[in-house]
Write a protein that holds these residues in place. Sequence first.
Motif, PDB file in Angstrom:
ATOM      1  N   GLU A 151       0.851  -1.192   0.000  1.00 47.76           N
ATOM      2  CA  GLU A 151       0.000   0.000   0.000  1.00 47.76           C
ATOM      3  C   GLU A 151       0.886   1.241   0.000  1.00 47.76           C
ATOM      4  OE1 GLU A 151      -3.211  -0.212   2.952  1.00 47.76           O
ATOM      5  OE2 GLU A 151      -2.725  -2.358   3.090  1.00 47.76           O
TER       6      GLU A 151
ATOM      7  N   ALA B  58       9.102   8.024   5.181  1.00 48.14           N
ATOM      8  CA  ALA B  58       9.294   9.352   5.780  1.00 48.14           C
ATOM      9  C   ALA B  58       9.898   9.222   7.176  1.00 48.14           C
ATOM     10  CB  ALA B  58       7.965  10.090   5.841  1.00 48.14           C
ATOM     11  N   LYS B  59       9.399   8.258   7.940  1.00 47.54           N
ATOM     12  CA  LYS B  59       9.884   8.071   9.313  1.00 47.54           C
ATOM     13  C   LYS B  59      11.367   7.685   9.334  1.00 47.54           C
ATOM     14  CE  LYS B  59       9.170   5.460  13.517  1.00 47.54           C
ATOM     15  NZ  LYS B  59       8.649   4.237  14.123  1.00 47.54           N
ATOM     16  N   TYR B  60      11.797   6.864   8.365  1.00 53.41           N
ATOM     17  CA  TYR B  60      13.186   6.373   8.361  1.00 53.41           C
ATOM     18  C   TYR B  60      14.083   7.109   7.363  1.00 53.41           C
ATOM     19  CZ  TYR B  60      11.614   2.632  11.404  1.00 53.41           C
ATOM     20  OH  TYR B  60      11.111   1.934  12.472  1.00 53.41           O
TER      21      TYR B  60
ATOM     22  N   ASP C 230       0.469   4.532   0.392  1.00 56.39           N
ATOM     23  CA  ASP C 230       0.396   5.549   1.457  1.00 56.39           C
ATOM     24  C   ASP C 230       1.099   5.086   2.729  1.00 56.39           C
ATOM     25  OD1 ASP C 230      -0.923   7.168  -0.251  1.00 56.39           O
ATOM     26  OD2 ASP C 230      -2.932   6.831   0.553  1.00 56.39           O
ATOM     27  N   LYS C 231       0.813   3.844   3.131  1.00 57.41           N
ATOM     28  CA  LYS C 231       1.446   3.303   4.346  1.00 57.41           C
ATOM     29  C   LYS C 231       2.959   3.219   4.169  1.00 57.41           C
ATOM     30  CE  LYS C 231      -2.230   0.482   6.385  1.00 57.41           C
ATOM     31  NZ  LYS C 231      -2.712  -0.888   6.559  1.00 57.41           N
ATOM     32  N   THR C 232       3.387   2.817   2.972  1.00 58.00           N
ATOM     33  CA  THR C 232       4.819   2.678   2.694  1.00 58.00           C
ATOM     34  C   THR C 232       5.507   4.036   2.716  1.00 58.00           C
ATOM     35  OG1 THR C 232       4.217   0.805   1.293  1.00 58.00           O
ATOM     36  CG2 THR C 232       6.482   1.559   1.151  1.00 58.00           C
ATOM     37  N   LYS C 233       4.816   5.053   2.188  1.00 54.06           N
ATOM     38  CA  LYS C 233       5.364   6.422   2.219  1.00 54.06           C
ATOM     39  C   LYS C 233       5.556   6.906   3.660  1.00 54.06           C
ATOM     40  CE  LYS C 233       4.041   8.444  -2.232  1.00 54.06           C
ATOM     41  NZ  LYS C 233       2.982   9.145  -2.978  1.00 54.06           N
ATOM     42  N   GLU C 234       4.613   6.532   4.534  1.00 53.76           N
ATOM     43  CA  GLU C 234       4.732   6.895   5.961  1.00 53.76           C
ATOM     44  C   GLU C 234       5.995   6.288   6.572  1.00 53.76           C
ATOM     45  OE1 GLU C 234       1.274   5.977   8.422  1.00 53.76           O
ATOM     46  OE2 GLU C 234      -0.001   6.822   6.846  1.00 53.76           O
ATOM     47  N   VAL C 235       6.215   5.009   6.281  1.00 52.45           N
ATOM     48  CA  VAL C 235       7.414   4.313   6.796  1.00 52.45           C
ATOM     49  C   VAL C 235       8.673   4.980   6.238  1.00 52.45           C
ATOM     50  CG1 VAL C 235       8.697   2.130   6.770  1.00 52.45           C
ATOM     51  CG2 VAL C 235       6.224   2.105   7.153  1.00 52.45           C
TER      52      VAL C 235
END
Length: 317
Positions: free
Chosen positions: A36, A45-47, A38-43
């Motif tokens: 997914e 961004a965090k790392y 969007d979820k992958t983009k969140e990860v």
Amino acid sequence: MTIKVALAGAGAFGIKHLDGIKNIDGVEVVSVVGRELDKTKEVAAKYGIGHVTTDLADSLALPEVDAVILCTPTQMHAAQAIAAMKAGKHVQVEIPMADSLKDAQAVVDMQKQTGLVAMCGHTRRFNPSHQWVHRKIEAGEFNIQQMDVQTYFFRRTNMNALGQARSWTDHLLWHHAAHTVDLFAYQAGSPVVKANAVQGPIHKELGIAMDMSIQLKAANGAICTLSLSFNNDGPLGTFFRYIGDTGTYIARYDDLFNGKEEKIDVSKVDVSMNGIELQDREFFAAIKEGREPNASVAKVLPCYQTLHDLEQQLNAG
């Protein structure tokens, strides 16, 4: 030289690798692949990862990527490991390497053909608790007579380690038993020569057995009894009891106790207490040193032969 890594599978296990890699010098995750976007983009961004995609082929096409870590669903492991090596990338595939002997053999064949570093995430070889026992065995101070192992989860619905719905079905034999089958042969220092299995009823929706019992015997006479369940509503995880000629040891994740439940300090066994980080350190060290890693796909292949034999036996009823 900085090793540049693509990580495929940004779920519960992918995050464990990202957390481990943060502690390793000379390694940078430059691409992350997830189902997914969007979820992958969140990860990402965090790392602080620059490249995000839903297609592993996009990451494999990046010339700067040296190595790939696969934390994708079991059913994709073999094909993706082979694709990574065909693209000239070193690969670490999470356990299990494959869910059939034929596919596991194909991964090993591709590694031999390319000469790249290919390793499988058999984490128990790296956990400090099991390393401590292994060193005692190597020093000739302890020999296994029996291993008694319980792998217990409560998973009557299809959830991952974070309690989120899974896109695929987990498997007691090809995933959870793989840890112990490999660890037993590794710790016994002797190949498995006899294996038996029985399983409980097949789950109506999931189509898999929820309970299983496995017996193993090594060529040197050591035996192993493994009980597995997705029905256990109690302490969760895998608990190992080593019964040997000079003592008894109980491993609960990274904690180790003797038979009298006295805690053994394993904090100085390695540079970290995190088995996933130690596994990743071995992968990157093998790449830098141009050598075969511990838990290379070739070294763990016998485990998949045993799982195959057990599956044939279970299918025959």
